[in-house]
Scaffold this motif. Structure first.
Motif, PDB file in Angstrom:
ATOM      1  N   UNK A   1    -152.927 -63.859 -31.154  1.00 55.41           N
ATOM      2  CA  UNK A   1    -151.610 -63.364 -31.585  1.00 55.41           C
ATOM      3  C   UNK A   1    -150.540 -63.813 -30.603  1.00 55.41           C
ATOM      4  N   UNK A   2    -149.410 -64.229 -31.131  1.00 57.53           N
ATOM      5  CA  UNK A   2    -148.292 -64.624 -30.293  1.00 57.53           C
ATOM      6  C   UNK A   2    -147.726 -63.397 -29.591  1.00 57.53           C
ATOM      7  N   UNK A   3    -147.752 -63.365 -28.226  1.00 59.87           N
ATOM      8  CA  UNK A   3    -147.220 -62.200 -27.528  1.00 59.87           C
ATOM      9  C   UNK A   3    -145.704 -62.134 -27.550  1.00 59.87           C
ATOM     10  N   UNK A   4    -145.083 -63.262 -27.876  1.00 62.47           N
ATOM     11  CA  UNK A   4    -143.631 -63.261 -27.940  1.00 62.47           C
ATOM     12  C   UNK A   4    -143.165 -62.557 -29.201  1.00 62.47           C
ATOM     13  N   UNK A   5    -141.962 -61.990 -29.113  1.00 59.27           N
ATOM     14  CA  UNK A   5    -141.402 -61.294 -30.270  1.00 59.27           C
ATOM     15  C   UNK A   5    -141.351 -62.246 -31.449  1.00 59.27           C
ATOM     16  N   UNK A   6    -141.919 -61.873 -32.608  1.00 59.16           N
ATOM     17  CA  UNK A   6    -141.971 -62.800 -33.741  1.00 59.16           C
ATOM     18  C   UNK A   6    -140.610 -62.995 -34.356  1.00 59.16           C
ATOM     19  N   UNK A   7    -140.431 -64.141 -34.976  1.00 54.19           N
ATOM     20  CA  UNK A   7    -139.222 -64.351 -35.771  1.00 54.19           C
ATOM     21  C   UNK A   7    -139.256 -63.445 -36.986  1.00 54.19           C
ATOM     22  N   UNK A   8    -138.076 -63.157 -37.459  1.00 59.08           N
ATOM     23  CA  UNK A   8    -138.011 -62.371 -38.678  1.00 59.08           C
ATOM     24  C   UNK A   8    -138.543 -63.182 -39.832  1.00 59.08           C
ATOM     25  N   UNK A  26    -137.761 -68.278 -19.536  1.00 63.59           N
ATOM     26  CA  UNK A  26    -138.692 -67.713 -18.568  1.00 63.59           C
ATOM     27  C   UNK A  26    -138.967 -68.661 -17.418  1.00 63.59           C
ATOM     28  N   UNK A  27    -139.062 -69.957 -17.709  1.00 64.55           N
ATOM     29  CA  UNK A  27    -139.280 -70.942 -16.655  1.00 64.55           C
ATOM     30  C   UNK A  27    -138.126 -70.995 -15.676  1.00 64.55           C
ATOM     31  N   UNK A  82    -148.657 -62.879 -18.683  1.00 63.68           N
ATOM     32  CA  UNK A  82    -149.196 -63.054 -17.341  1.00 63.68           C
ATOM     33  C   UNK A  82    -148.149 -63.677 -16.423  1.00 63.68           C
ATOM     34  N   UNK A  83    -147.374 -64.625 -16.956  1.00 60.20           N
ATOM     35  CA  UNK A  83    -146.304 -65.227 -16.166  1.00 60.20           C
ATOM     36  C   UNK A  83    -145.258 -64.172 -15.781  1.00 60.20           C
ATOM     37  N   UNK A  84    -144.940 -63.306 -16.742  1.00 56.91           N
ATOM     38  CA  UNK A  84    -143.962 -62.252 -16.458  1.00 56.91           C
ATOM     39  C   UNK A  84    -144.494 -61.308 -15.379  1.00 56.91           C
ATOM     40  N   UNK A 127    -146.177 -54.940 -25.164  1.00 56.67           N
ATOM     41  CA  UNK A 127    -146.267 -55.771 -23.971  1.00 56.67           C
ATOM     42  C   UNK A 127    -145.060 -55.551 -23.064  1.00 56.67           C
ATOM     43  N   UNK A 128    -143.901 -55.297 -23.653  1.00 59.85           N
ATOM     44  CA  UNK A 128    -142.719 -55.001 -22.843  1.00 59.85           C
ATOM     45  C   UNK A 128    -142.920 -53.705 -22.064  1.00 59.85           C
ATOM     46  N   UNK A 129    -143.510 -52.711 -22.710  1.00 59.78           N
ATOM     47  CA  UNK A 129    -143.790 -51.435 -22.030  1.00 59.78           C
ATOM     48  C   UNK A 129    -144.788 -51.645 -20.903  1.00 59.78           C
ATOM     49  N   UNK A 130    -145.802 -52.481 -21.133  1.00 62.46           N
ATOM     50  CA  UNK A 130    -146.783 -52.783 -20.082  1.00 62.46           C
ATOM     51  C   UNK A 130    -146.085 -53.394 -18.867  1.00 62.46           C
ATOM     52  N   UNK A 131    -145.147 -54.300 -19.102  1.00 59.39           N
ATOM     53  CA  UNK A 131    -144.413 -54.910 -17.993  1.00 59.39           C
ATOM     54  C   UNK A 131    -143.581 -53.870 -17.250  1.00 59.39           C
ATOM     55  N   UNK A 132    -142.997 -52.936 -17.990  1.00 58.43           N
ATOM     56  CA  UNK A 132    -142.213 -51.874 -17.358  1.00 58.43           C
ATOM     57  C   UNK A 132    -143.108 -51.004 -16.476  1.00 58.43           C
TER      58      UNK A 132
END
Length: 348
Positions: A1-8, A26-27, A82-84, A127-132
């Motif tokens: 699954x793409x961890x990035x926010x999906x397109x609408x 991000x880079x 993981x990069x984040x 995933x955003x909550x995990x980073x927080x």
């Protein structure tokens, strides 16, 4: 699954511009974090014996940042969180190496905001909550190491409240922008009067259905139809009456379609039905039923409505959009010539 926010979906939003764009952002942030690490090393700092670790992580951050900007696809999608997380650890080590009480390094705490902004803007919600949570744990470690527990708890609570509110606001604003862009994108493909697809929407949908028909070898039928004497209705009763007639016609046609079918309005009084997995004869029957239903529902109107239609399908015709539309148009013209209020099947 793409961890990035999906397109609408449905082509709704280009707001996040795709994976490459998001990874390049991000880079850039990762490269900046690497520069920050070496800035700390080359300025006076507390010296807690972590200089070598910070140098290694800083160099790695520079390398990852360059690769993400120049070649976004160098790592799999699942590596993005993981990069984040790596960025969070690098910021934490930088502050720890410089000393939380050091005025220069302590200012680097604000960089946690960048981690939260990126996470809530680009990553999926969980995933955003995990980073927080990761930021919260890292910052808590710094505080416990540097200040008394009571002071640490107060500072941690203030920081986490700030980061949480900031992240939620970014996520909500991003969602709102995506919804607005989705509405704009949809309206660009829809006829505002009838809600049917417009010419652009028809072309896009037809391209999809032809590709599907080629892949599955299922038939595809187009029905081109228009209202008889709409100009006369406009002249006698005004354009408001004409608009009502078009809305009723679209409603009737839409009511006779399956979920897989599509309706488009491509001219003043001209409509197109896209009927996947439908033989031409079945498409002609659908057109007949729509005409009968329209005549029935408009019997008590100022001017009863009739419709002429032409159907064309592949096979037997070639599976080409221009060819199918042209054949259906010819069949429609034949219906008009033969007295209107009828349907005709295109000749192979």
């Amino acid at each position: 699954m793409d961890p990035l926010r999906p397109k609408a979906t449905n082509g709704a939003s280009a707001h996040v511009r795709g994976v490459d764009y998001r990874r390049r952002i991000g880079g850039g942030l990762m490269f900046g974090a690497g520069l920050l690490a070496f800035t700390t090393l080359f300025t006076p700092h507390s010296g807690k014996g972590t200089d070598e670790a910070l140098a290694v992580m800083g160099a790695l951050a520079l390398l990852i940042g360059v690769l993400l900007v120049a070649w976004p696809a160098f790592a799999p999608l699942w590596a993005t969180p993981l990069f984040v997380g790596f960025g969070t650890m690098l910021i934490t080590l930088d502050i720890y190496t410089g000393g939380l009480q050091n005025s220069l390094s302590s200012d680097n705490q604000v960089l946690y905001l960048l981690v939260v902004f990126y996470s809530f803007y680009f990553l999926r919600g969980r995933l955003a909550v995990v980073q927080l949570v990761l930021v919260g744990g890292a910052y808590g470690f710094l505080l416990i190491d540097a200040v008394p527990v009571g002071q640490a708890a107060a500072r941690w609570a203030v920081m986490m409240l700030t980061l949480t509110v900031a992240g939620l606001l970014v996520g909500l604003l991003n969602r709102r922008v995506e919804l607005l862009l989705a509405e704009l994108t949809t309206s660009a493909r829809r006829d505002p009067l009838t809600g049917a697809l417009n010419r652009r929407g028809l072309d896009e949908r037809l391209t999809v259905e032809i590709a599907r028909a080629e892949r599955t070898t299922e038939p595809l039928t187009l029905v081109v139809a228009d209202l008889d004497d709409l100009k006369g209705l406009n002249d006698r009763y005004g354009h408001g009456a004409g608009d009502q007639a078009l809305e009723l016609a679209a409603k009737v046609m839409r009511g006779g379609l399956r979920e897989t079918d599509a309706l488009a309005r491509i001219g003043g009084d001209e409509f197109v039905l896209i009927l996947p997995n439908c033989e031409p004869e079945a498409g002609l029957e659908i057109a007949q039923k729509v005409r009968a239903r329209l005549r029935q529902l408009s019997a008590d109107e100022l001017q009863p409505l009739t419709m002429s239609a032409g159907a064309a399908g592949a096979p037997p015709l070639p599976l080409e959009p221009v060819e199918l539309l042209a054949a259906a148009d010819r069949a429609l013209y034949r219906s008009k010539q033969e007295g209107r209020d009828r349907s005709s099947l295109a000749e192979a």
